[in-house]
Enzyme design. Sequence first.
Site, short mmCIF file in Angstrom:
data_model
loop_
_atom_site.label_atom_id
_atom_site.label_comp_id
_atom_site.label_asym_id
_atom_site.label_seq_id
_atom_site.Cartn_x
_atom_site.Cartn_y
_atom_site.Cartn_z
N ASP A 1 -3.11 -2.99 11.08
CA ASP A 1 -3.10 -3.61 9.74
C ASP A 1 -2.72 -5.08 9.85
O ASP A 1 -1.96 -5.60 9.05
CB ASP A 1 -2.10 -2.85 8.85
CG ASP A 1 -2.28 -3.23 7.37
OD1 ASP A 1 -3.33 -3.81 7.02
OD2 ASP A 1 -1.36 -2.96 6.59
N LYS B 1 11.89 -0.85 2.64
CA LYS B 1 10.53 -0.49 2.23
C LYS B 1 10.51 0.98 1.87
O LYS B 1 10.81 1.84 2.71
CB LYS B 1 9.55 -0.80 3.35
CG LYS B 1 8.11 -0.61 2.94
CD LYS B 1 7.19 -1.24 3.96
CE LYS B 1 5.85 -1.52 3.34
NZ LYS B 1 5.05 -2.44 4.10
N GLY C 1 0.79 -1.22 0.00
CA GLY C 1 0.00 0.00 0.00
C GLY C 1 0.83 1.28 0.00
O GLY C 1 0.38 2.32 -0.49
P1 ATP Z 1 0.46 -3.43 3.33
O1 ATP Z 1 1.02 -2.23 2.69
O2 ATP Z 1 -0.96 -3.24 3.71
O3 ATP Z 1 1.32 -3.98 4.40
P2 ATP Z 1 1.39 -5.69 1.87
O4 ATP Z 1 1.77 -6.35 3.15
O5 ATP Z 1 0.78 -6.53 0.81
O6 ATP Z 1 0.41 -4.52 2.15
P3 ATP Z 1 4.06 -4.70 1.81
O7 ATP Z 1 4.07 -4.74 3.26
O8 ATP Z 1 4.54 -3.45 1.14
O9 ATP Z 1 2.64 -4.99 1.23
O10 ATP Z 1 4.92 -5.92 1.28
C1 ATP Z 1 5.12 -6.16 -0.09
C2 ATP Z 1 5.78 -7.51 -0.25
O11 ATP Z 1 7.03 -7.52 0.41
C3 ATP Z 1 4.99 -8.65 0.32
O12 ATP Z 1 5.05 -9.71 -0.60
C4 ATP Z 1 5.71 -9.02 1.59
O13 ATP Z 1 5.62 -10.40 1.80
C5 ATP Z 1 7.13 -8.62 1.30
N1 ATP Z 1 7.81 -8.16 2.51
C6 ATP Z 1 7.45 -7.12 3.29
N2 ATP Z 1 8.29 -6.97 4.32
C7 ATP Z 1 9.21 -7.95 4.20
C8 ATP Z 1 10.36 -8.36 4.98
N3 ATP Z 1 10.70 -7.72 6.10
N4 ATP Z 1 11.07 -9.42 4.56
C9 ATP Z 1 10.72 -10.08 3.45
N5 ATP Z 1 9.66 -9.77 2.67
C10 ATP Z 1 8.91 -8.72 3.04
MG MG Z 2 2.82 -5.52 4.56
#
Ligand code: ATP
Ligand code: MG
Length: 517
Positions: free
Chosen positions: A134, A45, A27
């Site tokens: 979340d 991120k 998001g």
């Molecule tokens: P939101 O923004 O609501 O959290 P989301 O969880 O789908 O939505 P992100 O958190 O941005 O999106 O994550 C995007 C991708 O990156 C996902 O596939 C998640 O599994 C991966 N990801 C996020 N954080 C990590 C991490 N610390 N280590 C490995 N993969 C991660």
């Molecule tokens: Mg996430």
Amino acid sequence: MPARFTYKNGDRPLDGYTIKRGIGHGGFGEVYFAVSDGGKEVALKLIRTNVDVELRGIQICLNLKHHNLVQIYDLKEDVNGNNWIVMEYISGKGLNEWIKENPRGLSEEQVCRWFPQMARGVAYLHEKGIVHRDLKPGNVFIENDVVKVGDYGLCKLISGTHQFQHTEGIGTLYYMAPEVGQGVYGKAIDIYAAGAILYEMLTGQVPFNGQTPSEILIKHQTAAPDLSRVPEPYRPIIAKALHKQPDQRYASMTEMAEAVEKIGGSGEVPTVVRPTDAISRKPPPVVIPVEPKTDWRLILAESCGTFGVAAALALLWMVPWIAVEHLVEENRDIAEYGAALFLITLTSWSVLALSMVWRSIRGASPLWMRLSYLITGLGLGVVAAWLRGWSFDFYPEARESAGIFSSLLADLGQACPLPGAVFCYMTFFGLALAIPRWWRMTDRQRRKRFSFWPVVVTGLGAALAALFWPETSYSGLQSWVVGFVVLIATSVIVQLASPWYPPPPKAARAPLRYRLT
Ligand code: ATP
Ligand code: MG
């Protein structure tokens, strides 16, 4: 088409880190796997500047440490003014992927091992005064059997007043507590989300689904979760966590973790033991699932829609009928079609009304349901007989008296040419209504909105019941075919008019974002 990443392997958007590959989009922006100059593997991120965010939330979380939390190492700004979260890289799969690979749910053993870990990670956040906001399977990771909750503090990036104005990134509706709509963000919303996650871990399905965001929101506010799919010992836990009233849910995440741990340990139905109870050695209170309050506005609106659609469909049903008869026969009296239309509408409405009653009674026995349809059918038979010209001369004396009601009865009270006919009509409608399983046709969670099979069953039932159809002719539509058509029409109409909450399409199970602007 997969979304593109801004940076590629070898890029160094952030001083000290080299991007290796993009992991995914969320998001707020993009997530990358990167390596620091010192060799540490991290997840980066990217939070785009155009997201109206407040960074205090994430700052508060910078120094949190817990075995079950994805650790946040740092918060940095690049030359373009974008913010980056540097965090622990998790090589394991997300809980969402585990659920996707196990569409019928995870094993109870996995649930007992993983859920309490997740709950304890969130409990730690709560202890520190942070509400996750979340919590969803996509933000829960499992690495070497250790559960790590991520993305905490991120929701605080959104300032309260703008919470709903973002199209993405503020969680998904499937896990959203009903009070969030009123702007209430206590830790009870995480407990609710945990209840929804526990349900999904066990069944592979989210507890409340729908085709539109508003449908899901309404279900969170009014519908009771279908616990019949959940293994028995977990039912009270989920019922309590998904309670519509925040103060009726678990008082803490730890309490919920313990309830699940207890199932893993003893296999017994869980009870909640509060520390004070343990000290005083009082028997622990048993958690009783509480039904949510009924929303009468919703019921009224839905009933008007359902009954209205049924009437409209009945009218529509008459069109081809009249057209066909017009082709093969001379014109009938309009009143005859009116009578048939009336019967179709009345039968459909009766079935729909009964279904509504039975829907509100959980665990009703099919025998009682069938009996109620049979009795309704008997009543419909009386109406049909009267409509067809047979009268009930129950009150011959009424002819003598002068009241409006009495004279009406008197008008109807011509001699009945075939007394047995009323009985025949009653038997026909009674039997024809008792045979099909109307409650299945009107079940909100039926597999398809319309199935052909129940229509066939209804048709066969009506054909069987037609053995009782009166033989004599009378003025009006003459044969048992009319009764048969009325029943067939009803089985079609009730299916089309009843509310239907389709099962989630597999592909669309992934995050459904909401927009409430
Ligand atoms: P939101 O923004 O609501 O959290 P989301 O969880 O789908 O939505 P992100 O958190 O941005 O999106 O994550 C995007 C991708 O990156 C996902 O596939 C998640 O599994 C991966 N990801 C996020 N954080 C990590 C991490 N610390 N280590 C490995 N993969 C991660
Ligand atoms: Mg996430």
